[in-house]
Design a protein around this motif. Sequence first.
Motif, short mmCIF file in Angstrom:
data_model
loop_
_atom_site.label_atom_id
_atom_site.label_comp_id
_atom_site.label_asym_id
_atom_site.label_seq_id
_atom_site.Cartn_x
_atom_site.Cartn_y
_atom_site.Cartn_z
N PHE A 296 0.83 -1.20 0.00
CA PHE A 296 0.00 0.00 0.00
C PHE A 296 0.87 1.26 0.00
O PHE A 296 0.65 2.18 -0.80
CB PHE A 296 -0.91 -0.03 1.23
CG PHE A 296 -1.85 1.14 1.35
CD1 PHE A 296 -2.58 1.60 0.25
CD2 PHE A 296 -2.01 1.79 2.56
CE1 PHE A 296 -3.45 2.67 0.37
CE2 PHE A 296 -2.88 2.85 2.69
CZ PHE A 296 -3.61 3.30 1.59
N ILE A 297 1.87 1.30 0.86
CA ILE A 297 2.77 2.45 0.93
C ILE A 297 3.53 2.63 -0.38
O ILE A 297 3.69 3.75 -0.88
CB ILE A 297 3.76 2.29 2.11
CG1 ILE A 297 3.00 2.37 3.44
CG2 ILE A 297 4.86 3.34 2.05
CD1 ILE A 297 3.83 2.02 4.66
N ALA A 298 3.99 1.52 -0.96
CA ALA A 298 4.73 1.58 -2.23
C ALA A 298 3.85 2.18 -3.34
O ALA A 298 4.34 2.97 -4.17
CB ALA A 298 5.20 0.18 -2.63
N LEU A 299 2.58 1.83 -3.35
CA LEU A 299 1.65 2.38 -4.34
C LEU A 299 1.37 3.86 -4.11
O LEU A 299 1.11 4.61 -5.07
CB LEU A 299 0.33 1.59 -4.32
CG LEU A 299 0.37 0.16 -4.83
CD1 LEU A 299 -0.96 -0.55 -4.54
CD2 LEU A 299 0.66 0.12 -6.33
N LEU A 300 1.43 4.29 -2.85
CA LEU A 300 1.16 5.69 -2.53
C LEU A 300 2.33 6.61 -2.88
O LEU A 300 2.12 7.81 -3.10
CB LEU A 300 0.83 5.83 -1.04
CG LEU A 300 -0.49 5.23 -0.55
CD1 LEU A 300 -0.62 5.43 0.96
CD2 LEU A 300 -1.68 5.84 -1.26
N LEU A 301 3.53 6.08 -2.93
CA LEU A 301 4.72 6.92 -3.14
C LEU A 301 4.67 7.73 -4.44
O LEU A 301 5.00 8.92 -4.43
CB LEU A 301 5.99 6.06 -3.09
CG LEU A 301 6.37 5.54 -1.70
CD1 LEU A 301 7.59 4.64 -1.77
CD2 LEU A 301 6.61 6.70 -0.73
N PRO A 302 4.27 7.14 -5.59
CA PRO A 302 4.18 7.96 -6.81
C PRO A 302 3.16 9.09 -6.68
O PRO A 302 3.38 10.19 -7.22
CB PRO A 302 3.74 6.95 -7.88
CG PRO A 302 4.21 5.63 -7.37
CD PRO A 302 4.06 5.71 -5.89
N ILE A 303 2.05 8.85 -5.97
CA ILE A 303 1.05 9.90 -5.78
C ILE A 303 1.64 11.01 -4.91
O ILE A 303 1.45 12.20 -5.17
CB ILE A 303 -0.23 9.34 -5.11
CG1 ILE A 303 -0.75 8.14 -5.90
CG2 ILE A 303 -1.31 10.41 -5.00
CD1 ILE A 303 -1.88 7.39 -5.20
N LEU A 304 2.38 10.60 -3.88
CA LEU A 304 3.03 11.57 -3.00
C LEU A 304 4.04 12.41 -3.77
O LEU A 304 4.13 13.63 -3.60
CB LEU A 304 3.72 10.83 -1.84
CG LEU A 304 4.34 11.70 -0.75
CD1 LEU A 304 3.28 12.54 -0.06
CD2 LEU A 304 5.05 10.80 0.28
N TYR A 305 4.78 11.75 -4.65
CA TYR A 305 5.76 12.47 -5.50
C TYR A 305 5.06 13.50 -6.38
O TYR A 305 5.50 14.66 -6.49
CB TYR A 305 6.53 11.46 -6.36
CG TYR A 305 7.38 12.12 -7.42
CD1 TYR A 305 8.64 12.65 -7.11
CD2 TYR A 305 6.92 12.22 -8.74
CE1 TYR A 305 9.41 13.27 -8.09
CE2 TYR A 305 7.69 12.84 -9.72
CZ TYR A 305 8.93 13.36 -9.39
OH TYR A 305 9.69 13.98 -10.36
N LEU A 306 3.96 13.08 -7.03
CA LEU A 306 3.22 13.99 -7.91
C LEU A 306 2.65 15.18 -7.14
O LEU A 306 2.57 16.29 -7.67
CB LEU A 306 2.09 13.23 -8.61
CG LEU A 306 2.52 12.18 -9.65
CD1 LEU A 306 1.34 11.33 -10.09
CD2 LEU A 306 3.17 12.86 -10.85
N LEU A 307 2.28 14.93 -5.89
CA LEU A 307 1.77 16.02 -5.04
C LEU A 307 2.88 16.99 -4.66
O LEU A 307 2.72 18.21 -4.78
CB LEU A 307 1.14 15.43 -3.78
CG LEU A 307 -0.38 15.33 -3.72
CD1 LEU A 307 -0.81 14.65 -2.43
CD2 LEU A 307 -1.03 16.70 -3.82
N ILE A 308 4.01 16.46 -4.22
CA ILE A 308 5.13 17.29 -3.79
C ILE A 308 5.64 18.15 -4.94
O ILE A 308 5.97 19.33 -4.77
CB ILE A 308 6.27 16.42 -3.22
CG1 ILE A 308 5.81 15.76 -1.91
CG2 ILE A 308 7.53 17.24 -2.98
CD1 ILE A 308 6.77 14.72 -1.37
N LYS A 309 5.70 17.55 -6.12
CA LYS A 309 6.19 18.26 -7.30
C LYS A 309 5.11 19.12 -7.98
O LYS A 309 5.34 19.69 -9.04
CB LYS A 309 6.75 17.26 -8.32
CG LYS A 309 7.98 16.51 -7.84
CD LYS A 309 9.15 17.47 -7.63
CE LYS A 309 10.40 16.72 -7.23
NZ LYS A 309 11.55 17.65 -7.03
#
Length: 443
Positions: A296-309
């Motif tokens: 679940f965390i691994a799947l969330l990381l790309p979304i978190l990246y897109l948010l941060i950027k």
Amino acid sequence: MLKSLKSNRVVLLAVLIFVGTVIRVLFTFNSSGPDILQFYAFARTFDEEKWCFYLYADVGKSYWPYNWEYCYPPLWLFYLFLIYKLSGIQNVVIKVGEMYKVDIFWVTLVKLPLLISDIIITLLIARYFKDNRGLVFAALWYLNPTVIYISSIFGMFDQIVTLFILLAGVFYEKKNIFMTSLCSAIAILLKQYALFPIAFLILHSITWRRWKHALKLILVTTVILIIPFLPFIMLCGYSLESLHKIINLVLLTRSSPYYPKPYCYNFNGITSLLTWIHENYNLETIIYFKFWFLIFIALLLPILYLLIKKKMDNIWIIMFCVYSCFIISLWRINYQYLIPLIALGLFSFLTEKNMKIRIPVIISSLYPALWFFIFPVSFWFYFYISNPNLELISILNIFSLRIVVNEVYIVYSIVFTGLLIITYLLLTSQYYKMRCEVTQVNF
């Protein structure tokens, strides 16, 4: 001309609500899922044990129909206690031989807020999208077989959770901090999974708005979340034990996985397949289940990246994508867990312009409705009902394939999980690609 169109829209919306409500009322009075019986047990236990309830929430008293624990925050429990005391019903659940029968008045009281939530969400969609699209998608919600099944047949309260997740999103867009926090907290206090889309709503605030705005959201939401738990800790004579039990039941409820059966009730295709492999080839595949949260965390990381950027700004897409990750990774997905996915999918489709994103989102959101026509839904119209409506059962059977073959449901869930994975990959890649293109043009 405009007045005529507006009045026609109001009439069509009224017809939609009337038709959908008639179906729901008919189903409500003639069906019940097993959780409705267990809800009575929880209400009675709370009446007996008061603020020490969580110490007994998984004990299984003599009058409990099933040994299922209460593993939710306390808000739904308060409602169950209220209707238990106000209704004055003496024999809510009656054992007839080896079967249980439930009082229809209790069933109706449990389902009432679910039906109301369905209507409010319908009006919310129609009001949020004020053109004809709003009316069409209000119908896709209110006449959706999955939505109808959960609120008016099975009787689980995910509709209320969904309503407050949507309201949190609407108030967030209006920059109303208190109402966003209140709705967010209510959603989480009903079911824990609401925390995931709400958390990323707050992360959106950190990225796209001021830190001060995000800090207020976090503080107000946290305070509201803590308040309902305080009596269970402070007013119980065994405070530390009660706190420990709350942590185990509410926060760690899915930390001890098992092979999810029957197959027809599990909508995670990966774990259904692994369970089938275990059952047929005697291979221990449960190791995957134990690490679901890491997936679940691994799947969330790309979304978190897109948010941060600052590559992803649509809050509905963000919440839909986060919740999809939850559905993909959790080792057991019940049918009712798909209700928020459907609602967030409709909002995502209507607020997103990119068709490469919109098409997979709407397909994966509406796919769960097919299950209604595969599963023998009429089962819930007689198993717990003292006087089954045989005419209604025969009508339902006309529209149902009534399949009981495990492999059909395994394939069904694999296709569903596959759709969500494809949607997730398309969505994240398209957002990354779009923002890269914008950056190159600006440069």
